[in-house]
Each structure stands twice: as C-alpha cells, then as structure tokens.
Design a protein around this motif. Structure first.
Motif, PDB file in Angstrom:
ATOM      1  N   LEU A  84       0.826  -1.192   0.163  1.00 13.92           N
ATOM      2  CA  LEU A  84      -0.056   0.036  -0.035  1.00 13.92           C
ATOM      3  C   LEU A  84       0.644   1.200   0.010  1.00 13.92           C
ATOM      4  O   LEU A  84       1.854   1.406   0.712  1.00 13.92           O
ATOM      5  N   TRP A  85       0.666   2.062  -1.108  1.00 18.52           N
ATOM      6  CA  TRP A  85       1.314   3.633  -1.162  1.00 18.52           C
ATOM      7  C   TRP A  85       0.320   4.579  -0.525  1.00 18.52           C
ATOM      8  O   TRP A  85      -0.715   4.501  -1.017  1.00 18.52           O
ATOM      9  N   VAL A  86       0.957   5.529   0.179  1.00 20.30           N
ATOM     10  CA  VAL A  86       0.129   6.849   0.518  1.00 20.30           C
ATOM     11  C   VAL A  86       0.883   7.988   0.523  1.00 20.30           C
ATOM     12  O   VAL A  86       2.165   7.900   0.603  1.00 20.30           O
ATOM     13  N   SER A  87       0.283   8.977   0.182  1.00 21.09           N
ATOM     14  CA  SER A  87       1.015  10.364   0.274  1.00 21.09           C
ATOM     15  C   SER A  87       0.421  11.095   1.514  1.00 21.09           C
ATOM     16  O   SER A  87      -0.921  11.118   1.628  1.00 21.09           O
ATOM     17  N   ARG A  88       1.155  11.742   2.317  1.00 18.62           N
ATOM     18  CA  ARG A  88       0.759  12.398   3.405  1.00 18.62           C
ATOM     19  C   ARG A  88       1.541  13.509   3.658  1.00 18.62           C
ATOM     20  O   ARG A  88       2.853  13.341   3.640  1.00 18.62           O
ATOM     21  N   LEU A  94       5.166   3.685   1.814  1.00 18.30           N
ATOM     22  CA  LEU A  94       4.553   2.551   1.498  1.00 18.30           C
ATOM     23  C   LEU A  94       4.789   1.538   2.700  1.00 18.30           C
ATOM     24  O   LEU A  94       5.268   1.756   3.751  1.00 18.30           O
ATOM     25  N   CYS A  95       3.821   0.563   2.497  1.00  9.77           N
ATOM     26  CA  CYS A  95       3.904  -0.343   3.763  1.00  9.77           C
ATOM     27  C   CYS A  95       3.071  -1.665   2.948  1.00  9.77           C
ATOM     28  O   CYS A  95       2.592  -1.775   2.203  1.00  9.77           O
ATOM     29  N   THR A 120       7.488  -0.840 -11.491  1.00 13.60           N
ATOM     30  CA  THR A 120       8.443  -0.054 -10.905  1.00 13.60           C
ATOM     31  C   THR A 120       8.412   1.291 -10.998  1.00 13.60           C
ATOM     32  O   THR A 120       9.397   2.113 -10.678  1.00 13.60           O
ATOM     33  N   THR A 121       7.227   1.918 -11.485  1.00 10.62           N
ATOM     34  CA  THR A 121       7.002   3.100 -11.839  1.00 10.62           C
ATOM     35  C   THR A 121       6.411   4.194 -10.626  1.00 10.62           C
ATOM     36  O   THR A 121       4.837   3.363 -10.625  1.00 10.62           O
ATOM     37  N   VAL A 122       6.666   4.970  -9.822  1.00 12.73           N
ATOM     38  CA  VAL A 122       5.642   5.663  -8.821  1.00 12.73           C
ATOM     39  C   VAL A 122       5.375   7.107  -9.385  1.00 12.73           C
ATOM     40  O   VAL A 122       6.410   7.704  -9.926  1.00 12.73           O
ATOM     41  N   TYR A 131       3.621  19.900 -11.192  1.00 13.01           N
ATOM     42  CA  TYR A 131       4.137  18.877 -12.045  1.00 13.01           C
ATOM     43  C   TYR A 131       3.641  17.478 -11.260  1.00 13.01           C
ATOM     44  O   TYR A 131       3.127  17.407 -10.087  1.00 13.01           O
ATOM     45  N   ILE A 132       3.453  16.439 -12.259  1.00 15.46           N
ATOM     46  CA  ILE A 132       3.560  15.127 -11.629  1.00 15.46           C
ATOM     47  C   ILE A 132       4.901  14.361 -11.698  1.00 15.46           C
ATOM     48  O   ILE A 132       5.490  14.253 -12.740  1.00 15.46           O
ATOM     49  N   LEU A 133       5.623  14.150 -10.598  1.00 14.35           N
ATOM     50  CA  LEU A 133       6.812  13.683 -10.570  1.00 14.35           C
ATOM     51  C   LEU A 133       6.864  12.088 -10.633  1.00 14.35           C
ATOM     52  O   LEU A 133       5.995  11.213 -10.085  1.00 14.35           O
ATOM     53  N   VAL A 134       7.838  11.709 -11.299  1.00 13.80           N
ATOM     54  CA  VAL A 134       7.929  10.165 -11.925  1.00 13.80           C
ATOM     55  C   VAL A 134       9.129   9.579 -11.275  1.00 13.80           C
ATOM     56  O   VAL A 134      10.140  10.120 -11.401  1.00 13.80           O
ATOM     57  N   TYR A 135       8.994   8.531 -10.466  1.00 16.92           N
ATOM     58  CA  TYR A 135      10.212   8.000  -9.932  1.00 16.92           C
ATOM     59  C   TYR A 135      10.357   6.538 -10.197  1.00 16.92           C
ATOM     60  O   TYR A 135       9.292   5.873 -10.408  1.00 16.92           O
ATOM     61  N   ASP A 136      11.304   6.045  -9.981  1.00 13.39           N
ATOM     62  CA  ASP A 136      11.877   4.661 -10.134  1.00 13.39           C
ATOM     63  C   ASP A 136      11.742   4.277  -8.782  1.00 13.39           C
ATOM     64  O   ASP A 136      12.319   4.555  -7.756  1.00 13.39           O
ATOM     65  N   ARG A 137      10.749   3.103  -8.474  1.00 19.12           N
ATOM     66  CA  ARG A 137      10.531   2.346  -7.171  1.00 19.12           C
ATOM     67  C   ARG A 137      11.837   1.946  -6.449  1.00 19.12           C
ATOM     68  O   ARG A 137      12.012   1.768  -5.313  1.00 19.12           O
ATOM     69  N   GLU A 138      12.875   1.394  -7.312  1.00 21.75           N
ATOM     70  CA  GLU A 138      14.037   0.652  -6.861  1.00 21.75           C
ATOM     71  C   GLU A 138      14.958   1.867  -6.243  1.00 21.75           C
ATOM     72  O   GLU A 138      15.417   1.604  -5.119  1.00 21.75           O
TER      73      GLU A 138
END
Length: 559
Positions: A84-88, A94-95, A120-122, A131-138
C-alpha cells in the motif's frame, strides 16, 4: 404483532459496478481510493480511517484501527501487489497491506497530493510544483516529470497505458499517456470537487470502470430548538464515490461524460405591471437545441397549443393571440424531455495554426456590434488590444481574452445589463455582462462569437424526481474556429480566484446541467401586428412572469 422480517433487494457485484453511488455511512472526507480486485479501499483524510467499503451495501470497516494517527491527513493511496502506497503532507510512504507500518519513500519540498504505482514506476502529484513527478521504485530517484494538466489539487490512478488524473478545482478527469506525459483527452465530472480516482477491472470480462470520490461541504437548514426562529443555515460534510462514464471521439476532438434525462418546463404567466391592449400577438419562445451533448426526446405545450418555426436551424414555439386585452390572463409555454451530458473538447493551439480565413457571412454576422457592445468606445478598444498583446494564435487569443476579463471583473448580480464600457469601468459584472465584454473584445480581435445558454439545471443530480427551480437564468458564449466550428465557453464560473491561475474546465466544455436553448437566436420575442416589441416599448418582464422547473428523471446508462 407485525411481522417485520423482509428481504431488501440487493445488487450483485457485477450489477453494482458502473451503476451505484457509494455512500459509506461514517465517512467525512474521502480522498484517495483504490481497488484490490472487488474490494474498494478508501482513505478518510480527516479521521485517518483506511476503509474497506462494500460497494453493494455501503457498509465499511476500518482496516487500521491501531494506526489511525499515522493515516490522518493521508490524501492519496495506491496498491501494487502486496504493498500500500500513501501520500501524506510532503512525503510518500509504503507499507505491507497486512502490517500497515509506514516506510518512508520520498519527500517533496511541497505537499504530495496523490500517488499511483505501476510495476516499478511511482507517480506523485504536487500542485505547488505544478508537476506530476515520476520515480523509479527501486532507486527512489526521479526519472522525469510531467506538467500537471490542471490548476487544482490532483489525485492519481494508473493502468497499462494511461495515467488518470482528477483535479478538484477543474472538476475534471484527465487521461495522460503514462510514458510520455502527453494529454490525450479530458472529461468533466458530474459533481464538483473530485478528490480521488480508481480503476476497477472486471475479473470475468476484463472491462475497466473508473470510479471517482467526491468531498465537499453542503448547506442545509437545521432545526435548532434553542434558537428563535428555530431554522438556521449551516453546513455538513458530503462525500461519496460515483462511477465516471465517458465516451471519447478523437475524430471530433471531444469526450462526453455522465448525463441525465431531464424534464424542463418553461411557462409564461400573463401578469402585466400595467394593463395594456395588444392586438394580433405572436409570442415566440425558443425550444431546447439539438447538439452533440444534448438530445431532445419530446416537446409538448403547456396551457395552450403552439406552432413551430425553424429560425436559423433552431426550433421555436409560436403562441398566437387575437389580442391581449386588459384583465386577460393566460399561462402558456412548453415542456421538454432532454438527454444532457458533459462535453469537453481537446483542441490545442498547434491544431489551429493553419486555419482558413473566415467566410464573409461569419464576418458580417459575428464580428460586428449588433447588441450594444460599445465596440467603438475608447475603453473597450483599449481592452481589446491589452487582452491579447502580440498573440496571433486564435485559441491563445481567446484564452488570453478570457483571462484578461477575469482579471478585470468580479461577479455580481444586477437587475439589468450595462454595456461593456460601463462594466469595464465599474469592474463588477453579472454573467450577461461578462458575456458582453467577452463578445466585444473577441469580435474586435477577429474571433466570431455568439451568446448561447439561458438556463442551468440546479446541479442536484441525487434529487431524482424532485422538482427543482433555478434561482437565475444564465448565459455563456460560443466562439468559432475554422475547421472545428462553434466551441463553448462559460461566462464567469471559472473566475474563481483573484489574479488566477484560472481553471479551464468550461473553456471548450460544458457540464450536464447546462441546457442549450435557441443557439445563436433571441430566446424570447413578442410581436404585435407584425412589429416586434422592444424594451423601450414594453419589456417582456413587464408583461408576464416566467416559471421554470427542472425534474431530473434518471442518470443515463453508460455509453
């Protein structure tokens, strides 16, 4: 003794998806939502409740009874596999779904509004950054970033090809290519303040449905026994989840969204302020228009019969009287059954770079001052120049004119409409006065425009079968772009903040509650012995009282 045992009708899961509004009993403000197969998971941001909601019954249970504090102020949630991913606040966490112990993923300089995960994309949305930011999960490193398509707080979900974005201020859902960030199309949501978005995939058919969460406050009349009078105005939380239906037509550059079957009645009651005698009267009232988003299913008379005329392609009801004599009273009008949907055009400035010249007919008809637009006054001509600066692209010009008018004016109701020069000098205008200024500045800059509209159905689509009366009439406009035709633009509702940025939800878009009547023609006229009565003769409002009623009969099925 009464036997109270009976069975309530229930929907199966397959019947529910795409049809039912979900209203969890205890929820205050639902934001992020997601699906784990047929399980609907939502976050109540105020209470910190991570809810599992039964879509068939609205029953819900708290999944985090011991971690409520950690989940308070969470705005976005997403699920990928067993995480589960959350924005706060400014961070993303994540958890594990079965543990709910939050692990830090990344921190932004400003609040992280929404989160979505695909493999693997967040994806993380941030209104303050734009913006919408794009991250690599690893690696937890930023890969790229996409421009946010709207101006409000945005939440996210993602599927194989698309990143789906809901924007609270824009009242819109955007479909963006998740690899390139290119915006494909957008749709208007049927309710204001969309706060969360999720995709449900039918396990049997593989079909995907979009659900949107909404959260806002609504006014209501409270009965307070301790007050005198006991009825007082107050506000309460309003939150629910509703299916979003859409139909994108790329060849026509627009997308339709949720719609309703509405019965609209318009009637005049003869009640003159001063008794008059008018011989040989013809009273014309425009009928609802047939458009890409509005279909007229049936029209019938109210009070007395009418004949129909077609004026410039628009249907008009004609009521005839041998005379209207002092003391004479009538009720007359029409009742129409119409299907209405939201519409949003997707046309870019690049699409209109090489457009043909305007036809002489359009120039003669829609670039002139034919409605007291004060286009020859110094203040209006100066405003027309200032509004566009050095811009030459027709779409950017129209957008610049709209923003300029929003900068110059604030909204206010008046009993009559002043000319654009007076309105610009005063700085306050009604919807009709906004339209007048927009018409004048656009026409002076070579953009054909016309007034349309007349009424908006009160946007209470959950009041099925309840008669609704609008408080005011309403007008907006259409502007013409060669190769694309007439495009809608609201008058003042997008003027929501001092100095912008202004949303573009109704720039080339209308919601389901806009009722289009008599496009490009006068809504109502009265003639006596063949001569049209003007405001200087007898204003229609001095002759009769109009009565307008809407009844929402049902939501239209998915496309």
């Amino acid at each position: 003794m009464l036997n109270m045992s009976f069975a309530l009708p229930t929907l199966t899961v397959s019947q529910m998806f795409g049809q039912k509004t979900i209203r969890p009993l205890t929820a205050a403000t639902l934001c992020g939502i997601t699906f784990i197969k047929d399980r609907l998971i939502a976050i109540d941001s105020i209470k910190g409740h991570l809810l599992e909601i039964d879509p068939t019954s609205d029953n819900s249970k708290i999944l985090n009874p011991h971690q409520v504090k950690e989940f308070t102020d969470v705005t976005g949630i997403a699920v990928w596999e067993d995480s589960l991913w959350v924005s706060r606040e400014n961070s993303v966490y994540l958890c594990k779904l079965n543990a709910l112990g939050l692990e830090h993923f990344v921190t932004l300089p400003y609040p992280a509004d929404g989160v979505a995960v695909w493999e693997t994309t967040v994806y993380v949305s941030c209104q303050r950054l734009g913006y919408i930011l794009v991250y690599d999960r690893e690696t937890r490193k930023e890969i790229t970033r996409f421009y946010a398509p709207g101006v409000g707080i945005e939440n996210l979900t993602v599927n194989q090809e698309m990143l789906w974005i809901c924007d609270r201020t824009e009242q819109s859902v955007y479909a963006m290519d998740r690899a390139t960030g290119e915006l494909q199309f957008s749709v208007l949501t049927p309710f204001e303040c969309p706060t969360g978005i999720a995709i449900h995939k039918n396990g049997e058919t593989g079909e995907e449905s979009i659900y949107v969460a909404y959260a806002s406050e609504e006014p209501y009349i409270r009965d307070n026994p301790n007050a005198d009078p006991s009825h007082e105005l107050t506000f309460r939380d309003r939150t629910f989840i509703h299916p979003l239906h859409y139909h994108y037509q790329p060849d026509k550059r627009y997308a339709l969204s949720n719609g309703y079957l509405i019965e609209m009645s318009y009637a005049e009651e003869i009640a003159p302020l001063d008794e008059v005698y008018l011989p040989d009267v013809e009273w014309r009232i425009a009928l609802p228009s047939e458009t890409e988003r509005q279909k007229v299913k049936h029209v019938e008379p109210i009070g007395i019969p009418f004949t129909e005329e077609v004026i410039e392609g628009q249907r008009v009801a004609v009521f005839k009287f041998d005379s209207l004599a002092p003391g004479e009273r009538h009720i007359f009008g029409w009742k129409a059954l119409v299907e209405v949907r939201g519409i949003k055009y997707r046309i870019t400035p690049r699409d209109v770079e090489d457009i043909p010249e305007l036809s002489p007919e359009l120039q003669t008809r829609y670039l002139v001052d034919d409605d007291d637009l004060a286009m020859d006054t110094t203040i209006v001509r100066r405003a027309a120049r200032e509004a566009i600066g050095s811009e030459t692209n027709v779409l950017r010009k129209m957008h610049s004119i709209r923003n300029y008018v929003y900068d110059q004016l604030s909204y206010g109701i008046k009993p009559y409409i002043d000319t654009p020069d007076i309105v610009l000098e005063r700085g306050v205008g009604s919807c009709g006065e906004y339209v007048g200024v927009l018409l004048a500045l656009s026409r002076l800059n070579g953009i054909p425009c016309r007034t349309v509209g007349r009424y908006k159905c009160p946007p209470h689509s959950d009041f099925i079968g309840v008669p609704l009366q609008p408080d005011f009439n309403h007008v907006w406009l259409e502007f013409y772009v060669p190769n694309f035709g007439w495009l809608p633009m609201e008058s003042n509702p997008d003027d929501v903040g001092e100095g912008g940025p202004y949303p573009t939800r109704f720039f080339m878009g209308l919601c389901w509650y806009h009722i289009e009547i008599g496009k490009g023609i006068t809504f109502e006229t009265v003639t006596s012995q063949g001569t049209r009565l003007t405001k200087e003769d007898i204003p229609i409002g001095d002759l009769a009282i109009n009565h307008i009623r809407f009844t929402i009969l049902k939501e239209l099925p998915p496309f």
